[in-house]
Design a protein around this motif. Structure first.
Motif, PDB file in Angstrom:
ATOM      1  N   ASP A   1      -4.399   0.375  14.566  1.00 49.12           N
ATOM      2  CA  ASP A   1      -5.746   0.305  15.108  1.00 49.12           C
ATOM      3  C   ASP A   1      -6.673   1.191  14.255  1.00 49.12           C
ATOM      4  OD1 ASP A   1      -7.259  -0.593  17.650  1.00 49.12           O
ATOM      5  OD2 ASP A   1      -7.834   1.527  17.369  1.00 49.12           O
ATOM      6  N   PRO A   2      -7.941   0.807  14.083  1.00 53.94           N
ATOM      7  CA  PRO A   2      -8.865   1.646  13.306  1.00 53.94           C
ATOM      8  C   PRO A   2      -8.962   3.092  13.805  1.00 53.94           C
ATOM      9  CG  PRO A   2      -9.838  -0.496  13.656  1.00 53.94           C
ATOM     10  CD  PRO A   2      -8.566  -0.459  14.463  1.00 53.94           C
ATOM     11  N   SER A   3      -8.765   3.296  15.105  1.00 56.20           N
ATOM     12  CA  SER A   3      -8.816   4.670  15.623  1.00 56.20           C
ATOM     13  C   SER A   3      -7.668   5.514  15.062  1.00 56.20           C
ATOM     14  CB  SER A   3      -8.777   4.676  17.152  1.00 56.20           C
ATOM     15  OG  SER A   3      -7.546   4.164  17.619  1.00 56.20           O
ATOM     16  N   THR A   4      -6.559   4.871  14.706  1.00 54.64           N
ATOM     17  CA  THR A   4      -5.430   5.582  14.099  1.00 54.64           C
ATOM     18  C   THR A   4      -5.843   6.172  12.760  1.00 54.64           C
ATOM     19  OG1 THR A   4      -3.865   4.110  15.204  1.00 54.64           O
ATOM     20  CG2 THR A   4      -3.038   5.352  13.310  1.00 54.64           C
TER      21      THR A   4
ATOM     22  N   ASP B   1      -3.603   5.166  -2.428  1.00 51.50           N
ATOM     23  CA  ASP B   1      -3.150   6.072  -1.362  1.00 51.50           C
ATOM     24  C   ASP B   1      -2.421   5.294  -0.271  1.00 51.50           C
ATOM     25  OD1 ASP B   1      -4.307   8.198  -2.690  1.00 51.50           O
ATOM     26  OD2 ASP B   1      -6.057   8.329  -1.366  1.00 51.50           O
ATOM     27  N   ILE B   2      -2.938   4.113   0.046  1.00 52.94           N
ATOM     28  CA  ILE B   2      -2.312   3.285   1.080  1.00 52.94           C
ATOM     29  C   ILE B   2      -0.917   2.858   0.644  1.00 52.94           C
ATOM     30  CG2 ILE B   2      -2.492   1.101   2.356  1.00 52.94           C
ATOM     31  CD1 ILE B   2      -5.604   1.451   1.973  1.00 52.94           C
ATOM     32  N   ILE B   3      -0.802   2.438  -0.609  1.00 51.70           N
ATOM     33  CA  ILE B   3       0.504   2.018  -1.139  1.00 51.70           C
ATOM     34  C   ILE B   3       1.487   3.188  -1.094  1.00 51.70           C
ATOM     35  CG2 ILE B   3       1.729   1.231  -3.209  1.00 51.70           C
ATOM     36  CD1 ILE B   3       0.105  -0.947  -1.741  1.00 51.70           C
ATOM     37  N   LYS B   4       1.039   4.378  -1.467  1.00 51.66           N
ATOM     38  CA  LYS B   4       1.912   5.557  -1.424  1.00 51.66           C
ATOM     39  C   LYS B   4       2.427   5.794  -0.015  1.00 51.66           C
ATOM     40  CE  LYS B   4      -0.278   8.013  -5.215  1.00 51.66           C
ATOM     41  NZ  LYS B   4      -1.185   9.143  -5.558  1.00 51.66           N
ATOM     42  N   LYS B   5       1.551   5.667   0.982  1.00 46.67           N
ATOM     43  CA  LYS B   5       1.966   5.879   2.377  1.00 46.67           C
ATOM     44  C   LYS B   5       2.966   4.805   2.797  1.00 46.67           C
ATOM     45  CE  LYS B   5      -0.509   9.454   3.063  1.00 46.67           C
ATOM     46  NZ  LYS B   5       0.132  10.755   2.989  1.00 46.67           N
ATOM     47  N   MET B   6       2.728   3.572   2.367  1.00 46.51           N
ATOM     48  CA  MET B   6       3.635   2.487   2.745  1.00 46.51           C
ATOM     49  C   MET B   6       4.997   2.657   2.091  1.00 46.51           C
ATOM     50  SD  MET B   6       0.986  -0.723   2.656  1.00 46.51           S
ATOM     51  CE  MET B   6       2.130  -1.944   3.258  1.00 46.51           C
ATOM     52  N   GLU B   7       5.029   3.269   0.917  1.00 53.19           N
ATOM     53  CA  GLU B   7       6.299   3.500   0.228  1.00 53.19           C
ATOM     54  C   GLU B   7       6.972   4.796   0.681  1.00 53.19           C
ATOM     55  OE1 GLU B   7       5.148   3.402  -3.871  1.00 53.19           O
ATOM     56  OE2 GLU B   7       5.175   1.216  -3.957  1.00 53.19           O
ATOM     57  N   GLY B   8       6.290   5.538   1.556  1.00 52.43           N
ATOM     58  CA  GLY B   8       6.860   6.769   2.068  1.00 52.43           C
ATOM     59  C   GLY B   8       6.619   7.971   1.182  1.00 52.43           C
ATOM     60  N   ARG B   9       5.735   7.853   0.193  1.00 44.03           N
ATOM     61  CA  ARG B   9       5.405   8.985  -0.670  1.00 44.03           C
ATOM     62  C   ARG B   9       4.175   9.675  -0.119  1.00 44.03           C
ATOM     63  NH1 ARG B   9       4.236   6.777  -6.192  1.00 44.03           N
ATOM     64  NH2 ARG B   9       3.842   4.812  -5.141  1.00 44.03           N
TER      65      ARG B   9
ATOM     66  N   LYS C   1     -11.534  -1.748   8.208  1.00 41.62           N
ATOM     67  CA  LYS C   1     -10.920  -2.959   8.757  1.00 41.62           C
ATOM     68  C   LYS C   1      -9.781  -3.443   7.866  1.00 41.62           C
ATOM     69  CE  LYS C   1     -11.911  -7.622  10.265  1.00 41.62           C
ATOM     70  NZ  LYS C   1     -12.855  -8.724  10.290  1.00 41.62           N
ATOM     71  N   GLU C   2     -10.040  -3.524   6.564  1.00 42.82           N
ATOM     72  CA  GLU C   2      -9.008  -3.978   5.629  1.00 42.82           C
ATOM     73  C   GLU C   2      -7.799  -3.044   5.651  1.00 42.82           C
ATOM     74  OE1 GLU C   2     -11.578  -6.049   2.053  1.00 42.82           O
ATOM     75  OE2 GLU C   2     -11.610  -3.856   2.215  1.00 42.82           O
ATOM     76  N   THR C   3      -8.069  -1.752   5.712  1.00 36.17           N
ATOM     77  CA  THR C   3      -6.987  -0.764   5.712  1.00 36.17           C
ATOM     78  C   THR C   3      -6.156  -0.844   6.982  1.00 36.17           C
ATOM     79  OG1 THR C   3      -8.335   0.711   4.346  1.00 36.17           O
ATOM     80  CG2 THR C   3      -6.473   1.697   5.489  1.00 36.17           C
ATOM     81  N   SER C   4      -6.832  -0.935   8.130  1.00 33.77           N
ATOM     82  CA  SER C   4      -6.083  -1.003   9.392  1.00 33.77           C
ATOM     83  C   SER C   4      -5.261  -2.292   9.471  1.00 33.77           C
ATOM     84  CB  SER C   4      -7.016  -0.866  10.593  1.00 33.77           C
ATOM     85  OG  SER C   4      -7.929  -1.936  10.646  1.00 33.77           O
ATOM     86  N   GLU C   5      -5.803  -3.393   8.964  1.00 28.28           N
ATOM     87  CA  GLU C   5      -5.048  -4.649   8.950  1.00 28.28           C
ATOM     88  C   GLU C   5      -3.853  -4.551   8.016  1.00 28.28           C
ATOM     89  OE1 GLU C   5      -7.901  -7.672   7.949  1.00 28.28           O
ATOM     90  OE2 GLU C   5      -8.819  -7.633   9.936  1.00 28.28           O
ATOM     91  N   MET C   6      -4.057  -3.951   6.854  1.00 26.52           N
ATOM     92  CA  MET C   6      -2.976  -3.834   5.875  1.00 26.52           C
ATOM     93  C   MET C   6      -1.830  -2.976   6.414  1.00 26.52           C
ATOM     94  SD  MET C   6      -3.372  -2.540   1.999  1.00 26.52           S
ATOM     95  CE  MET C   6      -2.022  -2.536   0.858  1.00 26.52           C
TER      96      MET C   6
END
Length: 102
Positions: free
Chosen positions: A65-68, A93-101, A56-61
């Motif tokens: 959708d959680p299914s994604t 890992d989430i931060i890396k994805k958000m930064e495009g790494r 939930k926290e990850t999908s909100e951040m």
């Protein structure tokens, strides 16, 4: 000559003959062990301070959708950590994805 230069340059390493005493070898081993110990300690601190988020926290951040998250896991894009029956995502890992790494 620095030993690291030889390691990083295989062509040069083929042309150089090394002679070491037992004391030189022990000193070299000590340097390697100390560097390995330091790296292990740094990684241990990093793991100890890592933050884990729920689905939930990850999908909100990420605004998805959680299914994604499930689809991303199947594709190997964002892999969760499973702790028993719980699914968590590494904050780093989430931060890396958000930064495009990757």
């Amino acid at each position: 000559m620095d030993f690291k230069v030889l390691i990083n340059n295989p062509t040069l390493a083929e042309k150089v003959k090394l002679e070491m005493t037992g004391a030189d070898l022990i000193g070299f081993a000590s340097v390697i062990l100390e560097a390995s110990k330091k790296q292990g300690e740094q990684e241990g601190v990093k793991r100890a301070t890592e933050r884990y988020l729920s689905k939930k926290e990850t999908s909100e951040m990420l605004g998805v959708d959680p299914s994604t998250l499930w689809h991303w896991e199947r594709r190997g894009y964002l892999m969760p950590v499973r702790i028993g029956t719980k699914v968590r995502y590494r904050y780093s890992d989430i931060i890396k994805k958000m930064e495009g790494r990757a």
